[in-house]
Scaffold this motif. Structure first.
Motif, short mmCIF file in Angstrom:
data_model
loop_
_atom_site.label_atom_id
_atom_site.label_comp_id
_atom_site.label_asym_id
_atom_site.label_seq_id
_atom_site.Cartn_x
_atom_site.Cartn_y
_atom_site.Cartn_z
N LEU A 39 52.70 22.28 23.29
CA LEU A 39 52.66 23.46 23.23
C LEU A 39 51.77 24.06 24.23
CD1 LEU A 39 52.78 24.23 19.42
CD2 LEU A 39 54.61 24.14 20.94
N ASP A 40 51.15 23.30 25.16
CA ASP A 40 50.45 23.73 26.24
C ASP A 40 49.40 24.41 25.85
OD1 ASP A 40 49.72 23.84 29.00
OD2 ASP A 40 50.76 25.49 29.24
N ALA A 41 48.63 24.01 24.96
CA ALA A 41 47.41 24.70 24.39
C ALA A 41 46.16 23.91 24.60
CB ALA A 41 47.69 24.57 22.76
N ASP A 42 45.05 24.70 24.48
CA ASP A 42 43.75 23.98 24.79
C ASP A 42 43.10 23.46 23.29
OD1 ASP A 42 42.56 26.36 23.43
OD2 ASP A 42 42.11 27.16 25.47
N LEU A 43 42.13 22.90 23.56
CA LEU A 43 41.25 22.06 22.46
C LEU A 43 40.93 23.10 21.25
CD1 LEU A 43 40.19 19.40 21.05
CD2 LEU A 43 38.07 20.13 22.38
N THR A 44 40.31 24.42 21.55
CA THR A 44 39.93 25.25 20.69
C THR A 44 41.21 25.54 19.95
OG1 THR A 44 37.89 25.68 21.77
CG2 THR A 44 38.62 27.40 20.26
N ALA A 45 42.37 26.12 20.77
CA ALA A 45 43.25 26.47 20.06
C ALA A 45 44.24 25.65 18.99
CB ALA A 45 44.32 27.12 21.27
N VAL A 46 44.18 24.51 19.55
CA VAL A 46 44.99 23.75 18.70
C VAL A 46 44.10 23.24 17.37
CG1 VAL A 46 44.14 21.25 19.35
CG2 VAL A 46 46.33 21.51 18.51
N LEU A 47 42.86 23.17 17.44
CA LEU A 47 41.99 23.03 16.05
C LEU A 47 42.09 24.35 15.34
CD1 LEU A 47 38.71 21.29 17.67
CD2 LEU A 47 40.69 20.26 16.62
N TRP A 48 42.65 25.46 15.93
CA TRP A 48 42.67 26.56 14.91
C TRP A 48 44.06 26.25 13.99
CZ3 TRP A 48 40.53 30.37 12.67
CH2 TRP A 48 39.32 30.85 13.43
N VAL A 49 44.95 25.33 14.51
CA VAL A 49 45.92 25.14 13.50
C VAL A 49 45.49 24.45 12.35
CG1 VAL A 49 48.14 23.44 13.36
CG2 VAL A 49 47.51 24.58 15.44
N THR A 50 44.40 24.01 12.44
CA THR A 50 43.74 23.12 11.11
C THR A 50 42.71 24.21 10.48
OG1 THR A 50 43.67 20.99 11.66
CG2 THR A 50 42.30 21.47 9.94
N SER A 51 42.24 25.02 11.24
CA SER A 51 41.10 25.86 10.52
C SER A 51 41.91 27.05 9.94
CB SER A 51 40.26 26.57 11.76
OG SER A 51 39.47 25.47 12.26
N ALA A 52 43.19 27.46 10.58
CA ALA A 52 43.85 28.69 9.90
C ALA A 52 44.36 28.19 8.74
CB ALA A 52 44.76 29.28 10.89
#
Length: 508
Positions: A39-52
């Motif tokens: 999905l061409d995402a950075d580290l912080t954005a992809v960790l929001w997949v878990t945090s959200a």
């Protein structure tokens, strides 16, 4: 019309869905590198997949426990299961990181509706002298699910693609729905008023604190926009959460968080312990997954298999530990479990280097399984032992909420810590290095050393959490001698103030 309860089939039907939603708390960790590339995402954005997911899971738990009391745990569980299953399908078809995060929020809401109902049913249909065994099964499912998540995720990512870590929930959800519909009884309901102001205060406060912690490194812990700063968000969130607690103290109707439950020493300590477990369990897989896949170049399945000893040992030991909690003072089991887990994870942190023999790491991984198997059941049985039936939903909602709050803070804290340690060891790498790394290719030696050091240092967050848990549970009071089930039920007033019946029956 009433019919005899069948507690164990009902519990087995419920824990299938419970297993599924807990797997989704950790299954994403092993898929993070693949999601970043896909999905061409950075580290912080992809960790929001878990945090959200964790945030949407945690915030409503207090009120969803009450919904189970008011409308019946079976009905609320089934509604949550439908929402969770459909949201899983949405996650699998997401085409960008923003859509995936939104779908995970809806998935978390479904999980929040389901989770409190499992503990509430255990508390209401099992006599006290059998709750240890029942909580042993519940604890085994909880512990194994959080460990199986990365393993299952690795197999699915390698064989079918990251989308399938979500799509696989659909057939499981259908099976869980049919079994729950047939086997879970309808239980008596209790009237409750709903504290909507409490819902708003808790949701806003938690979001501000979590967003501030997780995004702090992105904004260099300074200004976000205009007068809004990272620390301003965190402090505001803490003030709102303090206002929430004050409101719960002075709410003259029915507070969202029944502070009276915390007068029971063991309930309070068990909630503190499960908060630490939630934090550590979510924080632990992320550094290990990035170490195995990015630093060492393992495929997702190979990475997941490095954690397999945890799941195998926990699966064997958890039912045994569950039975022991009815015979042995739970604090000693929990204290040993916490201590073994902390020691094993500390050993893992010290052992990981760019060139350590991978088989060596399987030894502390097995220790993690042994340790965690001694944590879940003693904590859960201690927390719920003295809960009256009319407060089963509220108590289980609080207990699960504190676990999820720990998970949310763990996800936010490990994100901030990973970014900080990467920036300290490899300036600039945290923004693009992990995203651009190729599956199956190890980092160059000059970069691998700094990256490994960052992952090793980040692991000390869950180590400290487990160590604190070992100290905390030593203050458990010795469990009281349990009375006969019929006597206890007869002595417990229901929501209207009249004695409850002692028979094991369900409303047809």
């Amino acid at each position: 019309m009433q019919r005899e309860l069948r507690p164990w089939p009902a519990l087995w039907a419920l824990v299938i869905g419970f297993f599924m939603i807990l797997v989704d708390s950790t299954i994403v960790s092993v898929a993070n590198p693949a999601i970043m590339r896909g999905l061409d995402a950075d580290l912080t954005a992809v960790l929001w997949v878990t945090s959200a997911y964790l945030l949407a899971y945690a915030v409503p738990l207090l009120i969803t426990g009450r919904l189970g009391d008011r409308f019946g745990p079976k009905n609320i569980y089934l509604i949550g299961l439908v929402i969770f299953t459909l949201a899983s399908l949405w996650c699998g078809f997401s085409g960008d990181i923003e859509t995936l995060i939104l779908a995970r929020v809806v998935q978390g809401l479904g999980a929040a509706l389901m989770t409190p109902q499992t503990m509430a049913v255990i508390t209401r249909i099992f006599p006290p002298n059998q709750r240890g065994a029942a909580m042993g099964l519940w604890g085994a499912v909880a512990g194994i699910a959080t460990l199986v998540g990365p393993i299952l995720g690795g197999v699915l990512v390698d064989s079918l693609g990251w989308e399938w870590i979500f799509i696989v929930n659909v057939p499981v959800g259908v099976i869980a729905f049919v079994l729950a519909l047939r086997l879970v009884p309808k239980l008596e309901t209790h009237q409750h008023s709903f504290d909507w102001l409490g819902v708003v205060l808790s949701a806003v406060g938690m979001f501000l604190v979590i967003f501030g912690i997780q995004e702090g490194e992105t904004y260099d812990w300074g200004t976000i926009t205009g007068p809004i700063t990272v620390w301003g968000l965190i402090i505001t969130g803490l003030v709102v959460l303090a206002a929430f607690v004050v409101w719960q103290r002075y709410n003259r109707k029915e507070p969202l968080l029944p502070l009276s439950l915390f007068r029971d020493r063991n309930f309070s300590l068990a909630n503190g312990g499960i908060t630490l477990v939630g934090l550590a369990i979510v924080a632990m897989p992320l550094p290990l997954t990035f170490y195995f896949q990015v630093a060492r170049g393992l495929e997702p399945t190979q990475s997941a298999l490095m954690l397999a000893p945890m799941a195998v040992v926990a699966g064997v030991m958890a039912p045994i530990i569950g039975r022991l909690t009815d015979r042995v003072d739970p604090k000693w089991i929990a204290a040993v479990g916490f201590a073994i887990t902390a020691a094993s994870l500390a050993a893992m942190s010290l052992l990981i280097t760019p060139d350590v023999e991978l088989w060596v790491l399987l030894i502390p991984a097995a220790g993690l399984g042994l340790g965690t198997s001694g944590i879940w059941a003693p904590l859960a049985s201690t927390a719920t032992r003295n809960l009256p039936p009319a407060q089963a939903g509220a108590g289980s909602g609080v207990y699960n909420m504190t676990r999820q709050v720990g998970s949310v803070f763990g996800a936010a804290a490990i994100t901030a810590l990973l970014n900080a340690r990467l920036e300290a060891n490899l300036p600039g790498f945290s923004e693009s290095g992990a995203q651009s790394s190729q599956a199956g290719q190890a980092l160059p030696p000059q970069i691998a050393a700094g990256f490994t050091d960052a992952m090793s240092q980040a692991l000390w967050l869950p180590v400290v959490a487990f160590a604190l848990g070992a100290v905390l549970v030593l203050f458990f009071a010795k469990p009281k001698q349990t009375v006969a089930w019929g006597e206890q039920q007869a002595s417990q007033p229901d929501a209207a103030g009249s004695p409850a019946t002692g028979s094991l029956s369900a409303v047809d």
